[in-house]
Design a protein around this motif. Structure first.
Motif, mmCIF file in Angstrom:
data_model
loop_
_atom_site.group_PDB
_atom_site.id
_atom_site.type_symbol
_atom_site.label_atom_id
_atom_site.label_comp_id
_atom_site.label_asym_id
_atom_site.label_seq_id
_atom_site.Cartn_x
_atom_site.Cartn_y
_atom_site.Cartn_z
ATOM 1 N N LYS A 102 0.810 -1.220 0.000
ATOM 2 C CA LYS A 102 0.000 0.000 0.000
ATOM 3 C C LYS A 102 0.845 1.273 0.000
ATOM 4 O O LYS A 102 0.345 2.351 -0.265
ATOM 5 C CB LYS A 102 -0.919 0.024 1.230
ATOM 6 N N SER A 103 2.112 1.152 0.331
ATOM 7 C CA SER A 103 2.957 2.348 0.452
ATOM 8 C C SER A 103 4.210 2.253 -0.410
ATOM 9 O O SER A 103 5.315 2.498 0.044
ATOM 10 C CB SER A 103 3.354 2.577 1.912
ATOM 11 N N ARG A 104 4.049 1.888 -1.660
ATOM 12 C CA ARG A 104 5.184 1.797 -2.588
ATOM 13 C C ARG A 104 5.764 3.179 -2.835
ATOM 14 O O ARG A 104 5.065 4.178 -2.778
ATOM 15 C CB ARG A 104 4.734 1.195 -3.922
ATOM 16 N N ILE A 105 7.046 3.227 -3.144
ATOM 17 C CA ILE A 105 7.723 4.490 -3.434
ATOM 18 C C ILE A 105 8.229 4.432 -4.863
ATOM 19 O O ILE A 105 8.853 3.455 -5.279
ATOM 20 C CB ILE A 105 8.886 4.732 -2.454
ATOM 21 N N ASP A 106 7.969 5.481 -5.606
ATOM 22 C CA ASP A 106 8.378 5.563 -7.001
ATOM 23 C C ASP A 106 9.904 5.457 -7.117
ATOM 24 O O ASP A 106 10.643 6.000 -6.293
ATOM 25 C CB ASP A 106 7.882 6.899 -7.578
ATOM 26 N N ALA A 107 10.356 4.772 -8.163
ATOM 27 C CA ALA A 107 11.790 4.567 -8.378
ATOM 28 C C ALA A 107 12.544 5.890 -8.520
ATOM 29 O O ALA A 107 13.685 6.014 -8.062
ATOM 30 C CB ALA A 107 12.020 3.695 -9.604
ATOM 31 N N LYS A 108 11.921 6.903 -9.135
ATOM 32 C CA LYS A 108 12.580 8.205 -9.282
ATOM 33 C C LYS A 108 12.828 8.848 -7.919
ATOM 34 O O LYS A 108 13.865 9.471 -7.694
ATOM 35 C CB LYS A 108 11.728 9.135 -10.152
ATOM 36 N N GLN A 157 12.559 -4.250 -7.374
ATOM 37 C CA GLN A 157 12.446 -2.916 -7.971
ATOM 38 C C GLN A 157 13.201 -1.882 -7.133
ATOM 39 O O GLN A 157 13.876 -1.012 -7.671
ATOM 40 C CB GLN A 157 10.982 -2.509 -8.096
ATOM 41 N N ASN A 158 13.071 -1.979 -5.824
ATOM 42 C CA ASN A 158 13.753 -1.022 -4.942
ATOM 43 C C ASN A 158 15.264 -1.167 -5.025
ATOM 44 O O ASN A 158 15.996 -0.182 -5.001
ATOM 45 C CB ASN A 158 13.288 -1.196 -3.500
ATOM 46 N N PHE A 159 15.734 -2.404 -5.133
ATOM 47 C CA PHE A 159 17.169 -2.637 -5.264
ATOM 48 C C PHE A 159 17.680 -2.030 -6.569
ATOM 49 O O PHE A 159 18.711 -1.367 -6.592
ATOM 50 C CB PHE A 159 17.472 -4.130 -5.200
ATOM 51 N N GLU A 160 16.939 -2.252 -7.655
ATOM 52 C CA GLU A 160 17.335 -1.703 -8.950
ATOM 53 C C GLU A 160 17.286 -0.178 -8.957
ATOM 54 O O GLU A 160 18.009 0.464 -9.698
ATOM 55 C CB GLU A 160 16.457 -2.281 -10.062
ATOM 56 N N ALA A 161 16.430 0.410 -8.111
ATOM 57 C CA ALA A 161 16.330 1.874 -8.034
ATOM 58 C C ALA A 161 17.419 2.487 -7.166
ATOM 59 O O ALA A 161 17.542 3.706 -7.105
ATOM 60 C CB ALA A 161 14.954 2.276 -7.508
ATOM 61 N N GLY A 162 18.199 1.652 -6.473
ATOM 62 C CA GLY A 162 19.334 2.212 -5.747
ATOM 63 C C GLY A 162 19.453 1.865 -4.281
ATOM 64 O O GLY A 162 20.376 2.322 -3.628
ATOM 65 N N ALA A 163 18.534 1.079 -3.734
ATOM 66 C CA ALA A 163 18.673 0.697 -2.326
ATOM 67 C C ALA A 163 19.900 -0.195 -2.175
ATOM 68 O O ALA A 163 20.116 -1.108 -2.964
ATOM 69 C CB ALA A 163 17.420 -0.036 -1.850
ATOM 70 N N GLU A 164 20.729 0.100 -1.173
ATOM 71 C CA GLU A 164 21.936 -0.694 -0.944
ATOM 72 C C GLU A 164 21.610 -2.069 -0.400
ATOM 73 O O GLU A 164 22.299 -3.031 -0.683
ATOM 74 C CB GLU A 164 22.862 0.000 0.070
ATOM 75 N N GLN A 165 20.584 -2.116 0.420
ATOM 76 C CA GLN A 165 20.259 -3.373 1.075
ATOM 77 C C GLN A 165 18.745 -3.475 1.224
ATOM 78 O O GLN A 165 18.072 -2.494 1.516
ATOM 79 C CB GLN A 165 20.922 -3.422 2.446
#
Length: 142
Positions: A68-74, A97-105
């Protein structure tokens, strides 16, 4: 009284916690304290973005998301440009998706405090020094 051999202490790392669920937010904040950091928390990403754009510097951002609380990749990319991100995610596809958007872990949600503690401490650790000269391999034995 200050002794000559007392060294000035470094400021503890600052962590921004973004998590909608108040119980999770409380546990995450407590883990950050146990890991040696200072925290500030918000329940939604937009107030978090406002804090990141302000004058206070954050060394790490921990974000909890659910379907319910997804965050846009941008937005994640924007946050990542300011500080490293640890994500707590309930779904595999969201985590990817979050990892590909830049999350380290990425850690699964619901989460255990122990892996979050370890991930947080690893971000607080100073970077290893780089060698001043290139490493050369040993010659093969004769």
């Amino acid at each position: 009284m200050i002794r000559k051999d007392d060294k000035p202490r470094a400021k503890p790392p600052r962590v921004l916690v973004i998590e909608l669920n108040p119980s999770y937010r409380s546990v995450i904040s407590h883990v950050v304290e146990l890991a040696g950091g200072q925290w500030e928390s918000v329940s939604e990403v937009n107030p978090g973005r406002a804090l990141l754009a302000g004058s206070r510097k954050f060394d790490l951002v921990i974000i909890g998301v659910d379907p319910k609380s997804r965050i846009d990749a941008k937005i994640l990319t924007e946050i990542r440009a300011i500080a490293p991100i640890i994500m707590l995610d309930e779904t595999y596809s969201g985590a990817l998706q979050n990892f590909e958007a830049g999350a380290e872990q990425i850690l699964p949600k619901p989460f255990s405090p122990t892996p979050l503690f370890g991930a947080t401490r690893s971000h607080f650790r100073p970077a290893a020094p780089t060698p001043s000269s290139p490493l050369t391999p040993h010659p093969p034995p004769a």
